[in-house]
Scaffold this motif. Structure first.
Motif: not given
Length: 246
Positions: A153-171
């Motif tokens: 975690x702790x990534x700046x805005x505009x970055x993702x740690x994982x490519x998945x629907x779960x990581x994008x659902x709140x973005x």
């Protein structure tokens, strides 16, 4: 001299041995079967036609992603929207980021598209405007165990740690496909990201771990039998010495 085998204590030992040995053999056989399944899956994956020789199919016809459809060329039509960087991804011994752009398809859902790999410090090119058809190798959503996934975690805005629907659902507000594609032809400044083998089809460390567990279970079975013979021999010798008054 072996009448002690009829005592309650030895009845318990004998029952334990009679149950433990078949259990160890069963578990060893099961682990060996898991390894053989991985070998068969690996062989089938190698015998499949190269992805470059297979025509691209509409995305929806290849879902959900499984061992058969993973890596297959898929196509989807829509307009590019939000763009993200997926940092700490290695390619050819160098560390950089995947450039992931969401493709808003005509069906209303968004498809994560990895347009390529970007070296550290470089600026990601803007996605094309207007209606486009994206063609790339289909991949299953990443999980916590996928190599390169960042979970701290702790990534700046505009970055993702994982490519998945779960990581994008709140973005992003729209629905996202539980899959993604990696383009074979990346725009200038980006390097194409090769498709990864489907989970469970490669002879990786996990596959050989199953083989190691197979050996361990058979060793356990042999150890139980060895200890039973040793205990019987020791008890028989003690009974003999007692009969001789020693």
């Amino acid at each position: 001299m072996y009448r002690f085998l009829k005592t309650p204590r030895w009845w318990g030992i004998n029952v334990f041995v009679l149950l433990a040995i078949p259990f160890c053999v069963f578990m060893g056989t099961w682990q060996l079967g898991k390894f053989e399944d991985r070998v068969d899956s690996h062989r089938e994956a190698e015998e499949r036609p190269a992805a470059s020789s297979v025509a691209a199919a509409p995305l929806d016809t290849l879902l959900p992603v499984d061992k058969e459809t993973s890596g297959r060329p898929a196509e989807a039509r829509g307009r590019y929207g939000e763009q993200f960087l997926v940092p700490d991804r290695a390619l050819d011994g160098r560390t950089g980021s995947y450039v992931l752009t969401l493709l808003r398809t005509d069906g209303g859902r968004s498809l994560p598209v990895v347009r390529g790999w970007l070296p550290e410090g470089a600026k990601a090119p803007a996605p094309p405007t207007g209606e486009v058809t994206a063609v790339g190798a289909l991949q299953a959503s990443e999980t916590l165990g996928t190599k390169g996934v960042r979970t701290a975690g702790g990534l700046p805005e505009g970055q993702l740690g994982m490519i998945s629907a779960a990581s994008l659902v709140n973005v992003v507000p729209e629905d996202v496909y539980d899959a993604w594609i990696t383009l074979a032809d990346s725009p200038a400044g980006l390097t194409p990201v090769p498709a990864a083998a489907a989970e469970g089809t490669g002879l990786d460390a996990k596959a050989f771990q199953n083989l190691g567990y197979t050996a361990e279970w058979f060793v356990f079975a042999g150890f139980v039998l060895f200890m039973w013979f040793r205990l019987v021999r020791r008890e028989a010798e003690a009974s003999r010495d007692e009969a001789l008054g020693l």
